[in-house]
Design an enzyme around this catalytic site. Structure first.
Site, PDB file in Angstrom:
ATOM      1  N   ASP A 193     -14.853   6.874   7.150  1.00  0.00           N
ATOM      2  CA  ASP A 193     -15.680   7.915   6.747  1.00  0.00           C
ATOM      3  C   ASP A 193     -17.284   7.846   7.479  1.00  0.00           C
ATOM      4  O   ASP A 193     -17.675   8.797   7.513  1.00  0.00           O
ATOM      5  CB  ASP A 193     -15.717   8.103   5.196  1.00  0.00           C
ATOM      6  CG  ASP A 193     -16.207   7.051   4.607  1.00  0.00           C
ATOM      7  OD1 ASP A 193     -16.613   5.779   5.144  1.00  0.00           O
ATOM      8  OD2 ASP A 193     -16.138   6.883   3.353  1.00  0.00           O
ATOM      9  N   ASP A 238     -17.761   3.673  11.520  1.00  0.00           N
ATOM     10  CA  ASP A 238     -16.267   3.445  11.696  1.00  0.00           C
ATOM     11  C   ASP A 238     -15.576   4.047  12.944  1.00  0.00           C
ATOM     12  O   ASP A 238     -14.543   3.668  13.240  1.00  0.00           O
ATOM     13  CB  ASP A 238     -15.307   4.179  10.323  1.00  0.00           C
ATOM     14  CG  ASP A 238     -15.836   3.510   9.273  1.00  0.00           C
ATOM     15  OD1 ASP A 238     -15.870   2.110   9.116  1.00  0.00           O
ATOM     16  OD2 ASP A 238     -15.848   4.006   8.141  1.00  0.00           O
ATOM     17  N   ASP A 240      -9.651   2.534   3.626  1.00  0.00           N
ATOM     18  CA  ASP A 240     -10.893   2.258   2.848  1.00  0.00           C
ATOM     19  C   ASP A 240     -10.362   2.235   1.422  1.00  0.00           C
ATOM     20  O   ASP A 240      -9.560   2.855   1.040  1.00  0.00           O
ATOM     21  CB  ASP A 240     -11.864   3.258   2.878  1.00  0.00           C
ATOM     22  CG  ASP A 240     -12.368   3.290   4.485  1.00  0.00           C
ATOM     23  OD1 ASP A 240     -12.504   2.129   5.119  1.00  0.00           O
ATOM     24  OD2 ASP A 240     -13.121   4.310   4.993  1.00  0.00           O
TER      25      ASP A 240
END
Length: 1022
Positions: free
Chosen positions: A756, A760, A455
């Site tokens: 997070d 996901d 990310d």
């Protein structure tokens, strides 16, 4: 009447008032009733604490129900009113538990709903509990902890060790030998051989049990950390994070997407709340929770969508989740892939050992019964009928014991132990390096990772958002611009920020700066609105009423709210989200004077350029839009067209200082880094360039940077062709991330993914290694991951990569070390037994060698810390052989050296050293052990010739080497009868050390010899 009773914590003041104030008879009666209840509960609590040690504890904490019959002349008060007017000490806890677990709306309505229960529990639905009565609440209702089965003790692991068949056979042999020895030579001298074997077996069992016990304790302590989840609560009007174990009945808990519900409770208020109760019910359907038809929130369930505030009704042992949590034993029976492979290797080596041991047994029995063996005095052992049955049984037991001992040495039980020790040690060290391992297999799999999909926010960046730019229409506004903007537009901004948020603002009179809570983005926007636009959150909430909220959606990338102003009943809709997406919904924009300006093609291009310009400066762009709707419009559906653009803000999230270096490290180690972000393509490019994922000044081609929508619209073949070249994916959804992981795995990559959010979870589960974020990560993401990165930093990800390779490397070191011992011991004993009928290494001596290499050797080599040299090599392949050509070269060289020297001592030792048989055997044993000590140094470096580099940093290794040498000296010099040895003089010790020390130059020379890349065993297989 009852309202005059003082709070529980102010009892001294109340007692004082009793003596000074004038009361009516009715008031005095009520005051006496209160004191009766208070002191009754106090005495019950004291009594409970005294007798709880001897009596079984009830499932529910005790509570008292005292019926007070009011005087006929006094006012009539119902039981329910009496319950509410007094503190929570009189609340029937069983009813609280049953309301949620039975989803009992009828009983809930009888208590006047959530408001009535909050009043009974002394909870303010806005400000939460007082915070000073936490201990009293825990006393009355219990704490939010769970009864877990006691951890396994040391005795359990001792018993487990006795289940090993070879150990049991050795104990049987030892007992027989002990019996025959005592009968033959008396108890004074006859116990030596059998007793020595028993003692040696006992030492092996104890050391093994202690190692397993320590590892179990370590896993247990790590599991306690992983279960210690942080959750948001409101206490004394302030939102704060606390451990779920500190939650009490009456608490107001704030739940957001991805949170695990920490206790049983009731929905107070919120929006679009969907709950996943599959962990409790097994049903995969998400359940809608609301204030009217289904306000029940069950502990252990997870928030799938929306947000809410919850009133806690029951905790710990009284919750639905208690049974499941109590069943968690902390038993770590998980087998990692490496452990499975090692078990197969152990089994294969064990079979070879069994064959050798059987051959030794057969040969030695044949030699014994054919009269080819002699006793210590040189006399023939077996003389037909002249040999007693006891003598035959004693000799056969000794032969059988020697054969079984060969099996013990041949079977490398130390390999699984070495993996366990390495993983346990690595887990402990990784915690200090900001990585908490949830699944053991991830430690070793990480060493094989070829791609890391990361990310942007919080991983590559600091996740410390600040608003640095603000555009009102086409005008760039400086900071503290509230006096420039017309009041009408300013009010709309206050509403847009204050109502369309999941964050909160808390300001105490003693604080100059307010406290902001929520996500970093929400906190940044709230602080900007309060400090730059003079927004007053409390005043704002009093002026309007929220009608409907549409929570942030990762697909639409926006959130909305509709409100009704109290002064004119007008309904206003506000949207907030990704700038280019919100702009597409707008047909007008506001100027600073409050005038609405139509967005024509030129102004739209200008606004798009503003967004692109901010994004190119690494800013996250968020736009606000507004529309006033007519009364009677469906407030449940927010209008999405014909909006007026309020303004655009740019939020700066600086890159982490170590992100560029971490990415370079991963690249150098042969691991690709791909950035997957929800930000627009310009922001993504800017951050990727700043972090080193994209080269600065390099022309970025379309294949390197794609948007999620394009990636998902590729055909399967196009995706497979392009996925390796992609470095950045912008405006991606969780589905795009999952799709990329699947493509990479299909191409043979070992994929690590960071995540997070709740969405996901599928990608984290699909990946070979799921890495969740410890700070920003939701509980759903953490539970779907294998490793939790505690500081959310990409640098910690590169550290985990290094630890993964270290685990694999340490196991290979130990395999090389142990197989050298196995091969040498097997060949020496087999050749000696077949040729001379005598085994130079006795059962006790071989058990001692087994102890050195299995436990102490594993501990010494398995605890080497990772070095940067590990990152100089490419990732380890999934199917790459455990024993590489380099390891075969090293171990065969050392084994051949040891076999040659020790067999020469076996056949010519008496003549060479001019000593008797017993001293010769002691020299063989001593040299053999010292060879393993010196070879332990060689095993530290599989390829490097400098085997001493960094040795002083591993104090455990140095300590174990020293401890082994001291024990060996004791074995040879002081335990003559136990170890079947003779004392050696200085010259003999010097010879043993000198010969063993030749292991070092032999190892150094062998590392100069190149080896083919193709595995040796592949030639044998054809």
């Amino acid at each position: 009447m009852v309202a005059e009773i003082q709070p529980l914590h102010d009892i001294s003041s109340m007692l004082y008032n009793i003596s000074t104030n004038e009361f009516t008879k009715a008031k005095k009666r009520w005051r006496r009733a209160y004191l009766t209840i208070y002191f009754s509960n106090t005495m019950v609590t004291i009594a409970k604490n005294v007798i709880s040690k001897t009596l079984p504890v009830s499932r529910y904490p005790t509570y008292s129900v005292i019926e007070i019959i009011p005087e006929i002349v006094g006012p009539k008060v119902s039981d329910q009113e009496l319950l509410f007017d007094h503190s929570f000490y009189g609340v029937d806890q069983t009813k609280l538990v049953n309301i949620v677990q039975n989803k009992d709306l009828e009983t809930l309505h009888a208590f006047d709903g959530v408001k009535g229960l909050a009043k009974a529990l002394d909870t303010d639905l806005d400000d939460g509990i007082d915070g000073r009565d936490l201990n009293e609440r825990k006393t009355v209702f219990g704490s939010n902890t769970y009864e877990k089965p006691p951890p396994k003790g040391l005795f359990h692991f001792v018993v487990e060790s006795f289940k090993d068949v070879t150990i049991l056979i050795l104990i049987g042999c030892a007992v027989l030998s002990l019996g025959f020895g005592i009968k033959e030579d008396g108890i004074k001298d006859g116990w030596y051989e059998g007793g020595s074997i028993l003692l040696a077996v006992f030492l092996v069992i104890v050391v093994s049990a202690i190692s397993n016990f320590r590892q179990e304790k370590q896993f247990d302590s790590l599991s306690k950390i992983s279960y210690n989840i942080k959750i948001d609560v409101v206490r004394e009007g302030r939102r704060q994070k606390i451990s779920i174990f500190d939650i009490v009945v009456g608490d107001i808990v704030v739940l957001n997407v991805g949170d695990q519900i920490p206790a049983d409770g009731l929905f107070i208020n919120g929006n679009s709340l969907l709950v996943d109760e599959s962990s409790m019910t097994g049903e995969s359907d998400q359940i809608e929770v609301n204030a009217m038809s289904n306000p029940f929130l069950i502990s252990g369930a997870k928030v799938a969508d929306g947000h809410c505030r919850m009133l806690v009704l029951s905790v710990g042992l009284n919750t639905s989740w208690e049974k499941m949590m109590s069943s968690i034993t902390g038993d770590n029976s998980e087998q990692t892939p490496l452990q499975s492979r090692l078990n197969k290797l152990t089994s294969s080596i064990g079979k070879v050992g069994l064959v050798v041991a059987f051959l030794v047994l057969v040969v030695m029995l044949i030699r014994y019964f054919t009269g080819h063996t002699k006793d210590e005095n040189g006399n023939q052992e077996y003389n037909g009928k002249r040999t007693s049955v006891n003598q035959i049984l004693d000799s056969v037991t000794g032969i059988f014991s020697a054969a079984v001992t060969i099996v013990v040495v041949a079977i490398p039980e130390g390999l699984p132990l070495a993996v366990t020790l390495t993983l346990a040690y690595s887990m402990k060290r990784m915690m200090s390096d900001q990585a908490m391992v949830r699944k053991l297999s991830a430690c070793e799999t990480m060493g094989s990772a070829t791609v890391i999909c990361t990310d942007k926010t919080g991983t590559l960046t600091m996740n410390q958002m600040t608003v640095t730019k603000f555009w009102l229409g086409l005008e760039h506004m400086e900071s503290h611009c509230s006096n420039i903007i017309t009041p009408q537009v300013l009010e709309l901004f206050h509403e847009a920020v204050g109502f369309n948020t999941t964050g909160t603002v808390y300001k105490n009179f003693s604080q100059l700066v307010p406290e902001y809570s929520g996500s970093p983005t929400e906190k940044a926007i709230l602080s900007w609105a309060v400090e730059d636009l003079d927004m007053d959150m409390e005043k704002l909430k009093k002026c309007s009423t929220v009608l409907h909220v549409e929570t942030f959606n990762s697909k639409k990338k926006r959130s909305g709210v509709s409100i009704r102003r109290n002064n004119d009943n007008n309904i206003h809709v506000h949207w907030k989200g990704a700038a280019e997406m919100v702009l597409a919904m707008c047909s007008k924009y506001y100027s600073s004077t409050g005038r609405k300006v139509i967005i024509d093609s030129d102004s739209r291009i200008q606004l798009e350029n503003i967004i692109e310009g901010m994004a190119a400066s690494s800013l996250r762009c968020i736009a606000f839009a507004h529309k006033k709707v007519l009364e009677g419009t469906d407030s449940e559906t927010l209008t999405e067209d014909g909006l007026t653009l309020l303004g655009i803000v740019g939020l700066k999230d600086p890159c982490r200082p170590g992100s560029r270096k971490a990415i370079e490290t991963c690249r150098f180690a042969g691991v690709q880094i791909k950035m997957i972000t929800g930000d627009n393509v310009f922001t993504a490019k800017a951050i990727a360039t700043e972090c080193g994922i994209l080269e600065p000044g390099q022309e970025v081609c379309d294949e390197q940077v794609v948007e999620g929508v394009h990636f998902r619209n590729f055909t399967d073949d196009e995706r497979m062709q392009k996925v390796d070249k992609i470095r950045v994916m912008a405006r991606s959804s969780p589905f795009d991330k999952l799709l990329m992981v699947k493509c990479l795995k299909q191409k043979g990559h070992v994929v690590a993914v960071t995540g997070d959010g709740t969405n996901d979870a599928p990608a984290l589960k699909e990946a070979d290694i799921g890495l969740s974020m410890g700070i920003q990560g939701t509980e759903v993401a953490k539970q779907s991951s294998d490793i939790v990165i505690l500081d959310d930093d990409i640098a910690s990800v590169s550290t985990v990569l290094m630890w993964g390779r270290c685990v694999y490397n340490n196991i290979q070191k130990f395999i090389q070390f142990q197989l050298t011992v196995n091969v040498a011991a097997l060949v020496i004993n087999f050749v000696a037994a077949v040729t001379s009928g005598d085994v130079p290494l006795t059962a006790v001596q071989l058990l001692w060698v087994n102890l050195i290499m299995d436990t102490l050797g594993a501990l010494a080599l398995a605890t080497e810390r990772p070095t940067k040299e590990l990152l100089n090599k490419p990732p380890v392949g999934r199917v790459e052989p455990l024993i590489t050509n380099i390891m075969w070269r090293n171990l065969l060289a050392q084994a051949i050296f040891q076999i040659t020297v020790l067999l020469m001592f076996q056949f010519k030792g008496k003549a060479i050293f001019n000593v008797d048989e017993r001293v010769k055997n002691t020299i063989i044993f001593n040299t053999f052990v010292l060879c393993q000590v010196f070879n332990e140094f060689n095993s530290r470096k599989l390829e490097k010739r400098n085997i001493f580099k960094g040795i002083l940093k591993n104090k455990l290794f140095v300590g174990i080497i020293g401890f082994t040498i001291i024990l060996q000296i004791v074995m040879v010099e002081f335990l003559k009868n136990f170890a079947d040895t003779e004392r050696l003089n200085v010259a003999q010790w010097g010879i043993c050390v000198a010969i063993a020390a030749l292991s070092w130059p032999i190892g150094w020379i062998m590392k100069l010899i190149p080896v083919p890349e193709k595995p040796f065993l592949s030639y044998i297989r054809g």
